[in-house]
Design an enzyme around this catalytic site. Sequence first.
Site, PDB file in Angstrom:
ATOM      1  N   TYR A  22       0.855  -1.209   0.000  1.00 42.53           N
ATOM      2  CA  TYR A  22       0.000   0.000   0.000  1.00 42.53           C
ATOM      3  C   TYR A  22       0.887   1.254   0.000  1.00 42.53           C
ATOM      4  CZ  TYR A  22      -3.523   3.349   1.783  1.00 42.53           C
ATOM      5  OH  TYR A  22      -4.364   4.432   1.963  1.00 42.53           O
ATOM      6  N   ALA A  23       1.885   1.268   0.890  1.00 45.50           N
ATOM      7  CA  ALA A  23       2.752   2.444   0.997  1.00 45.50           C
ATOM      8  C   ALA A  23       3.543   2.675  -0.294  1.00 45.50           C
ATOM      9  CB  ALA A  23       3.697   2.278   2.189  1.00 45.50           C
ATOM     10  N   LYS A  48       1.170   4.244  -2.778  1.00 46.10           N
ATOM     11  CA  LYS A  48       0.837   5.639  -2.440  1.00 46.10           C
ATOM     12  C   LYS A  48       2.029   6.576  -2.637  1.00 46.10           C
ATOM     13  CE  LYS A  48      -3.505   5.097  -1.329  1.00 46.10           C
ATOM     14  NZ  LYS A  48      -4.557   5.712  -2.151  1.00 46.10           N
ATOM     15  N   ILE A  56      -8.395   9.420   8.533  1.00 44.92           N
ATOM     16  CA  ILE A  56      -9.726   9.951   8.233  1.00 44.92           C
ATOM     17  C   ILE A  56     -10.749   8.842   8.491  1.00 44.92           C
ATOM     18  CG2 ILE A  56     -11.144  11.102   6.476  1.00 44.92           C
ATOM     19  CD1 ILE A  56      -8.420  12.553   7.090  1.00 44.92           C
TER      20      ILE A  56
HETATM   21  P1  NAD Z   1     -13.427   3.947   1.119  1.00 48.09           P
HETATM   22  O1  NAD Z   1     -13.141   2.502   1.265  1.00 48.09           O
HETATM   23  O2  NAD Z   1     -14.721   4.485   1.599  1.00 48.09           O
HETATM   24  O3  NAD Z   1     -13.272   4.397  -0.403  1.00 48.09           O
HETATM   25  C1  NAD Z   1     -12.539   3.690  -1.362  1.00 48.09           C
HETATM   26  C2  NAD Z   1     -13.425   3.477  -2.566  1.00 48.09           C
HETATM   27  O4  NAD Z   1     -12.668   2.845  -3.608  1.00 48.09           O
HETATM   28  C3  NAD Z   1     -14.629   2.563  -2.266  1.00 48.09           C
HETATM   29  O5  NAD Z   1     -15.827   3.233  -2.621  1.00 48.09           O
HETATM   30  C4  NAD Z   1     -14.400   1.363  -3.149  1.00 48.09           C
HETATM   31  O6  NAD Z   1     -15.600   0.822  -3.673  1.00 48.09           O
HETATM   32  C5  NAD Z   1     -13.532   1.942  -4.267  1.00 48.09           C
HETATM   33  N1  NAD Z   1     -12.793   0.902  -4.981  1.00 48.09           N
HETATM   34  C6  NAD Z   1     -12.088  -0.138  -4.476  1.00 48.09           C
HETATM   35  N2  NAD Z   1     -11.592  -0.892  -5.457  1.00 48.09           N
HETATM   36  C7  NAD Z   1     -11.993  -0.338  -6.621  1.00 48.09           C
HETATM   37  C8  NAD Z   1     -11.809  -0.658  -7.985  1.00 48.09           C
HETATM   38  N3  NAD Z   1     -11.106  -1.735  -8.375  1.00 48.09           N
HETATM   39  N4  NAD Z   1     -12.360   0.147  -8.914  1.00 48.09           N
HETATM   40  C9  NAD Z   1     -13.077   1.229  -8.560  1.00 48.09           C
HETATM   41  N5  NAD Z   1     -13.294   1.595  -7.285  1.00 48.09           N
HETATM   42  C10 NAD Z   1     -12.755   0.815  -6.325  1.00 48.09           C
HETATM   43  O7  NAD Z   1     -12.222   4.677   1.867  1.00 48.09           O
HETATM   44  P2  NAD Z   1     -11.682   6.187   1.767  1.00 48.09           P
HETATM   45  O8  NAD Z   1     -10.891   6.371   2.997  1.00 48.09           O
HETATM   46  O9  NAD Z   1     -12.734   7.175   1.429  1.00 48.09           O
HETATM   47  O10 NAD Z   1     -10.647   6.052   0.562  1.00 48.09           O
HETATM   48  C11 NAD Z   1     -10.507   7.027  -0.452  1.00 48.09           C
HETATM   49  C12 NAD Z   1      -9.032   7.181  -0.784  1.00 48.09           C
HETATM   50  O11 NAD Z   1      -8.357   7.783   0.323  1.00 48.09           O
HETATM   51  C13 NAD Z   1      -8.308   5.846  -1.025  1.00 48.09           C
HETATM   52  O12 NAD Z   1      -7.415   5.970  -2.112  1.00 48.09           O
HETATM   53  C14 NAD Z   1      -7.554   5.641   0.275  1.00 48.09           C
HETATM   54  O13 NAD Z   1      -6.419   4.795   0.124  1.00 48.09           O
HETATM   55  C15 NAD Z   1      -7.191   7.059   0.609  1.00 48.09           C
HETATM   56  N6  NAD Z   1      -6.784   7.310   2.000  1.00 48.09           N
HETATM   57  C16 NAD Z   1      -7.658   7.123   3.029  1.00 48.09           C
HETATM   58  C17 NAD Z   1      -7.240   7.386   4.338  1.00 48.09           C
HETATM   59  C18 NAD Z   1      -8.154   7.201   5.521  1.00 48.09           C
HETATM   60  O14 NAD Z   1      -7.690   7.357   6.677  1.00 48.09           O
HETATM   61  N7  NAD Z   1      -9.426   6.901   5.334  1.00 48.09           N
HETATM   62  C19 NAD Z   1      -5.949   7.839   4.589  1.00 48.09           C
HETATM   63  C20 NAD Z   1      -5.083   8.000   3.522  1.00 48.09           C
HETATM   64  C21 NAD Z   1      -5.510   7.754   2.217  1.00 48.09           C
END
Ligand code: NAD
Length: 255
Positions: A155-156, A159, A188
Amino acid sequence: MASDPKVSIITGAASGIGRALAVHYAARGDQTVIGTFPGDPHDPEETLRLVKEAGGEAVIHEVDVRSTPSVNRFAQRAVDEYGRLDYTVANAGILRNAPLEELSDERWTEMLDVDLTGVLRTLRAGAVHTGKGGSMVAISSIAGGVYGWEEHAHYAAAKAGVLGLVRSLAVELGHRQIRVNAVIPGLIETPQSLDPVNSIGAAGLERAGRDIPWGRVGRAAEVASVIGFLTSTDAQYVTGQPLIVDGGLTVKMRA
Ligand code: NAD
């Protein structure tokens, strides 16, 4: 309402940060193609309901960022539906726990296919339809974007890769006056972070929040408004930049 509605595509907009962003754009009177991944339990109709409540317009479109034709059709939908594309947001992502000894080639490839190549596919498809003044944002993470995270090397790595991709596309698309930036969320509260197996879960978020200078973990809307700023003309001379949204988490020194 803005006099000139902007048209956006957002991957992963049935939940979390993507959903909050669709609502943010809706409050400005914009038009959005809500990307939803059929393999996940999130309800895109709820995003659509919130968008309408906020005064915007949207359509739901199934997209899998692991498939180039699927992502290309997704970007095309904005043009078919609203006649243009202004903002592309590569938000979709997955998070999986994998200690190094369990980090097989398959698990590595599966992660990068979504969290890095999926971002490339999205920005590449968006760029085809984006004119002068348009902009794109990709979502990185403090894991990889700033810190290492044990048992999450894949993952890291993805990203961190997003940041190199964004910087390079900012240079490449600059001559067309298309901007490309990254947002680096801290912790978040979303379905992703609430997953206690692959992330830290509700109890972990509660605990971690107490150590964040702002006093709590972030809300999806607090990331969405920063993405909204970066895509808007308020940031029209900002490109190739990562912007950390973390309540001060990464600037706090730990002895
Ligand atoms: P989330 O799980 O609600 O959202 C991720 C979305 O990606 C989901 O709706 C999922 O259906 C979609 N997804 C997964 N695989 C997919 C695919 N193959 N094709 C299309 N869509 C797909 O979580 P979130 O926290 O809202 O994540 C949004 C972004 O923020 C992500 O990239 C996540 O890595 C990043 N992020 C989140 C946090 C946190 O603390 N929540 C921190 C850093 C980065």
